[in-house]
Enzyme design. Structure first.
Site, PDB file in Angstrom:
ATOM      1  N   GLU A 274       0.816  -1.214   0.000  1.00 26.75           N
ATOM      2  CA  GLU A 274       0.000   0.000   0.000  1.00 26.75           C
ATOM      3  C   GLU A 274       0.847   1.260   0.000  1.00 26.75           C
ATOM      4  O   GLU A 274       0.334   2.358   0.086  1.00 26.75           O
ATOM      5  CB  GLU A 274      -0.930  -0.004   1.212  1.00 26.75           C
ATOM      6  CG  GLU A 274      -1.881  -1.189   1.204  1.00 26.75           C
ATOM      7  CD  GLU A 274      -2.846  -1.180   2.370  1.00 26.75           C
ATOM      8  OE1 GLU A 274      -2.365  -1.124   3.516  1.00 26.75           O
ATOM      9  OE2 GLU A 274      -4.054  -1.222   2.132  1.00 26.75           O
ATOM     10  N   ALA A 275       2.160   1.104  -0.097  1.00 27.03           N
ATOM     11  CA  ALA A 275       3.065   2.247  -0.149  1.00 27.03           C
ATOM     12  C   ALA A 275       3.655   2.338  -1.545  1.00 27.03           C
ATOM     13  O   ALA A 275       3.899   1.329  -2.206  1.00 27.03           O
ATOM     14  CB  ALA A 275       4.173   2.095   0.893  1.00 27.03           C
TER      15      ALA A 275
ATOM     16  N   LYS B  69       3.367  10.390   1.384  1.00 29.32           N
ATOM     17  CA  LYS B  69       4.537   9.671   1.870  1.00 29.32           C
ATOM     18  C   LYS B  69       5.791  10.427   1.443  1.00 29.32           C
ATOM     19  O   LYS B  69       5.996  10.694   0.263  1.00 29.32           O
ATOM     20  CB  LYS B  69       4.556   8.246   1.300  1.00 29.32           C
ATOM     21  CG  LYS B  69       5.821   7.455   1.624  1.00 29.32           C
ATOM     22  CD  LYS B  69       5.807   6.093   0.937  1.00 29.32           C
ATOM     23  CE  LYS B  69       7.120   5.353   1.126  1.00 29.32           C
ATOM     24  NZ  LYS B  69       7.145   4.050   0.412  1.00 29.32           N
TER      25      LYS B  69
ATOM     26  N   THR C 226       8.759  -1.056  -4.502  1.00 23.64           N
ATOM     27  CA  THR C 226       9.088  -0.999  -5.923  1.00 23.64           C
ATOM     28  C   THR C 226       8.155  -1.811  -6.810  1.00 23.64           C
ATOM     29  O   THR C 226       8.233  -1.702  -8.040  1.00 23.64           O
ATOM     30  CB  THR C 226      10.534  -1.495  -6.152  1.00 23.64           C
ATOM     31  OG1 THR C 226      10.666  -2.823  -5.643  1.00 23.64           O
ATOM     32  CG2 THR C 226      11.534  -0.588  -5.467  1.00 23.64           C
TER      33      THR C 226
ATOM     34  N   ILE D  29       4.837  -1.703  -7.468  1.00 27.73           N
ATOM     35  CA  ILE D  29       3.943  -0.914  -8.312  1.00 27.73           C
ATOM     36  C   ILE D  29       4.753  -0.158  -9.359  1.00 27.73           C
ATOM     37  O   ILE D  29       4.323  -0.002 -10.505  1.00 27.73           O
ATOM     38  CB  ILE D  29       3.086   0.036  -7.461  1.00 27.73           C
ATOM     39  CG1 ILE D  29       2.093  -0.781  -6.618  1.00 27.73           C
ATOM     40  CG2 ILE D  29       2.341   1.044  -8.323  1.00 27.73           C
ATOM     41  CD1 ILE D  29       1.231   0.045  -5.692  1.00 27.73           C
TER      42      ILE D  29
END
Length: 477
Positions: A31-32, A60, A320, A322
């Protein structure tokens, strides 16, 4: 993401069918993100406020690495630049000289994004003065992009693939038969079936290169909890005995998980470690996910292209996955077949994909190999393993000279390598002699003016959660 990218760019010339099943859903663990997602959204002309509200996203500014260099010692890998470079030498050389002379603070004191993240502050600044990414709900993001792609003509088909039918002569994929009995023919097939790799692996027979001798982790447990406290603009990566734990704050909840190696611990112990170290009440049952770090020998074979987990996976430490999906999509759009598939395009696509993931692989291995932790066998083995020669050269170069050179088109810039290598405990033995041209007074003024300007800017920024609520609050927050 593939359907959205292709339909927005080439949808008028293509007949795109998206086959997926709500019964299967999405993995929804990572989710980051990293800042390159903004480039993808810019190409898609996606409105940031709409996207963030739909996915309950927060901003973020970097990753807080806790217990990595040593237990109870932390550092931040931020997304910003640090200091001011000279054309002959990066800022780290002037900072190194300042440390020797007692004139410099921590390396992070000269990075706006890092200082803002530690004070839980954020705002959009003029001229893209703040470099950032997002924390987002991956399941909501998938639905957001589904609706987006349907607006550009994509036909979504609910169903599961029961059989992949190949051409008996050429060996290409001819059609997919669904569990409903429907058969869908196509000219080009994008394999987004995750770790199963149903098309590229099971059907096309492309093998997999295993990197578990460098990247020990092979499992993860994911767990969502209620939010406790304000959402901070940092992903937390907390080192544990046989892996690490993530904590990702969204608007409506917190994403949690633990990544670990079954060579050094078991599922029950990993789950207890996670449950003992989460905040808030559990919203979901814990879910164990297995993976093998590595990559496909080819990501494009015949008329099949693997994107996402089907093409390979490292681990989520630097968010990394996504990005690699995004790069695969952009590469496909740049090399999209015009009059049949060209083998030259296939070869170039595979070459670029391999080079890119190798650079990222080395960066991730760095986090484990360069460490002072020796408290468990996991960390001792990570520190003593023989790393790829390409990574060893970077480590040796920085340790001896303080120099970092970015390879063309690689993801992580010089400042990312510097932050992680310093954070993990490598202090260069020397600095570039350009820094010696400054006397103490000039150097102190140079460093002090950068730090003062950053502190002045950070002091004027609103609190991160306050800004998100005003800018892009989702329904029900």
């Amino acid at each position: 993401m593939v359907a959205a990218g292709l339909s927005k760019s080439l949808g008028k010339r293509l007949d795109i069918k998206l086959i997926e099943s709500d019964e299967i859903g999405t993995v929804g663990v990572g989710e980051a993100t990293i800042p390159t997602l903004m480039n993808f959204h810019h190409l898609m002309e996606i409105d940031e406020r709409e996207f963030m509200a739909e996915t309950m996203a927060t901003f973020k500014l970097g990753i807080s690495f806790e217990n990595w260099r040593n237990a109870n010692e932390n550092y931040v890998h931020s997304f910003g630049t640090t200091g001011t470079d000279h054309w002959t030498a990066g800022f780290q050389h002037f900072w190194h000289k300042g440390r020797e002379r007692g004139l410099a603070g921590d390396y992070g004191d000269y990075c706006l994004e890092l200082k803002a993240s530690l004070q839980n502050r954020f705002a959009h600044l003029p001229k893209a003065g703040m470099n950032y990414a997002y924390h987002m709900d991956a399941g909501r993001y998938a639905k957001f992009l589904r609706r987006f792609s349907e607006r550009y003509g994509v036909q979504r088909i609910e169903g599961k693939i029961a059989e992949v039918r190949k051409d008996l002569i050429g060996g290409d994929i001819r059609a997919l038969r669904l569990d409903s009995g429907a058969e869908l023919e196509g000219d080009l097939f994008i394999d987004c079936t995750g770790f199963r790799a149903l098309l590229i692996g099971e059907t096309m027979g492309v093998g997999y290169e295993d990197w578990s001798h460098w990247l020990f982790n092979d499992s993860a447990v994911a767990l969502q909890t209620t939010s406790v406290g304000e959402a901070v603009p940092l992903t937390r990566a907390i080192g544990r005995e046989a892996g690490w734990q993530w904590r990702i704050p969204l608007q409506h909840r917190t994403g949690n998980g633990i990544v670990y190696s079954t060579r050094y611990t078991d599922d029950d112990t990993a789950l207890r470690t996670l449950q003992d170290n989460v905040e808030g009440e559990a919203l979901t049952a814990p879910r164990v996910i297995r993976f093998k770090p590595g990559q496909r020998h080819q990501t494009w074979k015949g008329n099949c292209i693997a994107i996402g987990l089907a093409s390979g996976f490292l681990e989520p430490i630097e968010s990394t996955s996504i990005h690699l999906i995004q790069r695969g999509i952009i590469r496909l759009m740049q090399m999209f077949p015009t009059d049949g598939i060209s083998q030259a395009d296939v070869d170039e696509y595979n070459k670029q994909a391999e080079t890119e993931i190798h650079h990222i692989r080395d960066f991730i291995i760095l986090h484990y190999n360069v460490t002072n932790r020796r408290d468990t066998q996991y960390w001792r083995d990570a520190a003593s393993m023989k790393v790829p020669a390409s990574l060893q050269h970077r480590i040796d170069l920085f340790r001896e000279t303080g120099r970092v050179f970015r390879i063309p088109n690689e993801l992580f810039a010089e400042n990312s390598w510097i932050q992680v290598m310093l954070g993990q405990g490598i202090m260069p033995r020397q600095h570039h002699q350009t820094a010696d041209l400054m006397g103490d007074e000039e150097l102190a003024h140079f460093l002090g003016s950068i730090a003062t300007s950053i502190d002045r800017t950070v002091a004027q920024l609103p609190q991160h959660e306050q800004y998100v609520r005003r800018y892009c609050a989702g329904t029900g927050w």
